[in-house]
Write a protein that holds these residues in place. Structure first.
Motif, PDB file in Angstrom:
ATOM      1  N   GLY A  31     -35.193 -74.277 -10.672  1.00 34.99           N
ATOM      2  CA  GLY A  31     -35.474 -75.104 -11.846  1.00 34.99           C
ATOM      3  C   GLY A  31     -34.661 -74.738 -13.063  1.00 34.99           C
ATOM      4  N   CYS A  32     -35.279 -74.899 -14.223  1.00 41.29           N
ATOM      5  CA  CYS A  32     -34.538 -74.882 -15.484  1.00 41.29           C
ATOM      6  C   CYS A  32     -34.304 -73.472 -16.006  1.00 41.29           C
ATOM      7  N   ASN A  78     -37.271 -71.317 -16.684  1.00 43.74           N
ATOM      8  CA  ASN A  78     -37.761 -70.573 -15.530  1.00 43.74           C
ATOM      9  C   ASN A  78     -36.999 -69.273 -15.339  1.00 43.74           C
ATOM     10  N   THR A 122     -41.188 -71.689  -9.377  1.00 43.29           N
ATOM     11  CA  THR A 122     -40.929 -73.034  -8.840  1.00 43.29           C
ATOM     12  C   THR A 122     -40.761 -74.119  -9.891  1.00 43.29           C
ATOM     13  N   CYS A 123     -40.250 -75.257  -9.438  1.00 45.07           N
ATOM     14  CA  CYS A 123     -39.959 -76.406 -10.293  1.00 45.07           C
ATOM     15  C   CYS A 123     -40.543 -77.671  -9.684  1.00 45.07           C
ATOM     16  N   SER A 124     -41.098 -78.524 -10.536  1.00 46.32           N
ATOM     17  CA  SER A 124     -41.722 -79.771 -10.075  1.00 46.32           C
ATOM     18  C   SER A 124     -41.036 -81.006 -10.620  1.00 46.32           C
ATOM     19  N   ILE A 125     -39.896 -80.847 -11.268  1.00 43.60           N
ATOM     20  CA  ILE A 125     -39.361 -81.936 -12.079  1.00 43.60           C
ATOM     21  C   ILE A 125     -39.058 -83.187 -11.259  1.00 43.60           C
ATOM     22  N   CYS A 166     -44.218 -74.055 -12.212  1.00 39.62           N
ATOM     23  CA  CYS A 166     -44.658 -75.448 -12.339  1.00 39.62           C
ATOM     24  C   CYS A 166     -45.364 -75.984 -11.097  1.00 39.62           C
ATOM     25  N   VAL A 213     -43.147 -84.583 -15.800  1.00 40.53           N
ATOM     26  CA  VAL A 213     -44.300 -83.795 -15.380  1.00 40.53           C
ATOM     27  C   VAL A 213     -44.516 -82.564 -16.270  1.00 40.53           C
ATOM     28  N   VAL A 214     -43.500 -82.227 -17.071  1.00 39.49           N
ATOM     29  CA  VAL A 214     -43.537 -80.958 -17.811  1.00 39.49           C
ATOM     30  C   VAL A 214     -44.761 -80.783 -18.720  1.00 39.49           C
ATOM     31  N   THR A 219     -47.397 -79.519 -16.411  1.00 36.22           N
ATOM     32  CA  THR A 219     -47.250 -78.219 -15.751  1.00 36.22           C
ATOM     33  C   THR A 219     -47.106 -77.075 -16.752  1.00 36.22           C
ATOM     34  N   ARG A 220     -46.585 -77.365 -17.939  1.00 38.15           N
ATOM     35  CA  ARG A 220     -46.351 -76.277 -18.891  1.00 38.15           C
ATOM     36  C   ARG A 220     -47.249 -76.351 -20.122  1.00 38.15           C
ATOM     37  N   GLN A 236     -38.250 -76.624 -24.541  1.00 34.18           N
ATOM     38  CA  GLN A 236     -38.156 -78.003 -24.044  1.00 34.18           C
ATOM     39  C   GLN A 236     -37.635 -78.931 -25.133  1.00 34.18           C
TER      40      GLN A 236
HETATM   41 FE1  SF4 Z   1     -38.440 -76.351 -15.805  1.00 35.77          FE
HETATM   42 FE2  SF4 Z   1     -39.500 -78.769 -15.843  1.00 35.77          FE
HETATM   43 FE3  SF4 Z   1     -38.795 -77.715 -13.535  1.00 35.77          FE
HETATM   44 FE4  SF4 Z   1     -40.917 -76.795 -14.876  1.00 35.77          FE
HETATM   45  S1  SF4 Z   1     -40.697 -78.824 -14.006  1.00 35.77           S
HETATM   46  S2  SF4 Z   1     -39.298 -75.575 -13.940  1.00 35.77           S
HETATM   47  S3  SF4 Z   1     -40.227 -77.032 -16.976  1.00 35.77           S
HETATM   48  S4  SF4 Z   1     -37.419 -78.256 -15.185  1.00 35.77           S
END
Ligand code: SF4
Ligand code: 5AD
Length: 449
Positions: free
Chosen positions: A23-24, A27, A59-62, A94, A177-178, A181-182, A213
């Motif tokens: 992910g980003c 992360n 992990t990432c859910s984007i 996430c 989704v951020v 999840t965040r 963000q």
């Molecule tokens: Fe980053 Fe967004 Fe992925 Fe979460 S969902 S890891 S905030 S890119």
């Protein structure tokens, strides 16, 4: 075991921890916090998964494909655990937040599940798992910023580092989704940010990237983002400062003026447009129009003609017509982006778009539009690189080139990678270079002696 400095009992007892990050950049920064928390507890970081006692996947859910990749990886890890039954596996970040139920029970279950605000609790969660139970904490917080935790720098280039300045997001773009999840947006105390950046500089780092963000809405007390940026840039003229990501709706004149007033604030702005069509932007809940966006680009160009502008674009959002898509292409031309991250729209459960809009652009149309966008951006990036040929830049050296060890690579203030002959230089040096050539992704240059 007792920690000799704090005289606190620690439970990690030298057991080895491995973290894999998806992910980003947030992360990447979070993983450094996680390692710091676990090291204080006596765990030792290893970069070899085969010798780890605890493996965490951040992990990432984007987009759906980000999650699919991680499910695949999890299957591989289960194979590893069959050979080593004492291995503990955790999902953090996430996906942990979004999919807690699925991760706690059934065939996809793991030993540890920790959301982005639960990292201080990880030692306890790991202990529970070691005792044969499950360690689960996915509570989101309105305050947690991990402000005083010193991240353990894992990248080890020793030149550039990320510094998280805020967490969460309150923008609720309809596709994203951020915010779920965040959690809610909160800014980290300014004094701890400046202190962290200063320590990095004193330890030889020459570049920090302030992360959030939506960094433009940073605020603690009467410190807003331009004020924070200035304080960090004032640490030393030899410290480069970058930031990501900016939301166009909050890209203020004051921020642009602050950047222009200090040469060590890098000439690069990542300004995700997402779409060039005002109708689509409205459905995305982006809170700006195409014209507003172009106005911000104009303001940037007026004060900093040499500033790179990069973006994120989504192809095939709900209700996107051919005409909307053309508007995205024309926006790209008009701005002349130096670089872009480009994606197919991926519907995310729980978002406004999933609940109220129809994901009605057929997948093959999304693919065709994305391909057009990518092809155009390749042309624009090449044009941007060709324009640099013959120009002079100050490069911050990051390391030895992967291809040839008699060459170094570094970046311009605009964030472009430049490769050139080593001379007597090493990582962390500033070198003046003239650009002599380019490929699609790299500039080549020679030192100006
Ligand atoms: Fe980053 Fe967004 Fe992925 Fe979460 S969902 S890891 S905030 S890119
Ligand atoms: N589908 C496709 N791309 C998305 N992004 C965020 N959510 C989605 C989604 N559901 C992209 C946006 C954002 C970047 C981080 O990811 O372009 O700026």
């Amino acid at each position: 075991m007792i920690d000799r400095n704090t005289l606190r009992p620690v439970t990690g007892d030298g057991r080895r921890l491995f973290v894999e990050t998806y992910g980003c950049q947030m992360n990447v920064g979070d993983t450094e916090i996680v390692v710091s928390v676990m090291q204080r507890e006596g765990y030792v970081y290893t970069d070899r998964i085969d010798e780890a006692d605890v493996v965490l996947i951040n992990t990432c859910s984007i987009r759906d494909n980000a999650e699919q990749r991680i499910w695949g990886r999890l299957r591989e890890l289960r194979g590893l655990r069959r050979r080593r039954p004492s291995l503990l596996i955790g999902i953090i970040g996430c996906m942990a937040e979004r999919l807690k139920e699925r991760l706690v029970e059934g065939e996809d279950a793991v030993d540890i599940v920790a959301g982005p605000d639960a990292y201080r609790d990880l030692p306890r969660l790991v202990r529970e798992a070691e005792a044969g139970g499950k360690g689960v904490n996915v509570l989101l917080s309105n305050e947690e910023t991990y402000a005083e935790i010193a991240p353990v720098r894992l990248d080890r280039n020793g030149v550039s580092a990320f510094v998280a300045i805020m967490r969460g997001c309150d923008n609720f773009c309809s596709y994203c989704v951020v915010p779920y999840t965040r959690g809610r947006e909160r800014s980290r105390d300014a004094a701890t940010i400046v202190a962290e950046a200063r320590t990095l500089f004193e330890n030889g780092y020459r570049e920090v990237t302030l992360l959030g963000q939506n960094v433009n809405s940073y605020r603690t007390g009467d410190v807003d983002f331009p004020a924070l940026l200035k304080s960090v840039a004032e640490i030393s003229p030899l410290l480069r400062v970058r930031f990501a990501t900016s939301h166009p709706k909050d890209m203020s004149d004051r921020l642009i003026e602050t950047m222009a007033s200090m040469p060590n604030i890098c000439r690069a702005i990542h300004l995700p447009a997402q779409s060039g069509s005002t109708a689509v932007l409205e459905r995305m809940n982006r809170k700006y129009t195409r014209e507003w966006y172009l106005g911000r680009v104009e303001a940037i160009r007026r004060l900093m003609p040499d500033c790179a502008i990069t973006t994120d674009l989504i192809a095939g959002f709900c209700g996107e017509t051919e005409e909307d898509h053309r508007a995205t292409l024309s926006l790209m031309e008009q701005v002349g982006y130096d670089f872009a991250y480009m994606f197919k729209y991926s519907e995310r459960p729980g978002t406004f778009a999933q609940r109220h809009l129809k994901d009605d652009v057929p997948d093959e149309v999304k693919t065709a539009r994305l391909t057009e966008i990518i092809n155009l951006q390749n042309e624009l990036s090449e044009r941007s690189n060709r324009r640099d040929i013959g120009r002079e830049f100050e490069i911050l050296v990051e390391g030895v080139s992967k291809r040839r060890d008699d060459q170094l690579f570094g970046r311009t203030s605009q964030n472009k990678v430049v490769v050139f002959d080593r001379g007597g230089h090493e990582a962390g040096d500033y070198v003046r270079v003239r650009i002599t050539g380019c490929s699609s992704a790299t500039l080549y240059g020679e030192e100006i002696l």
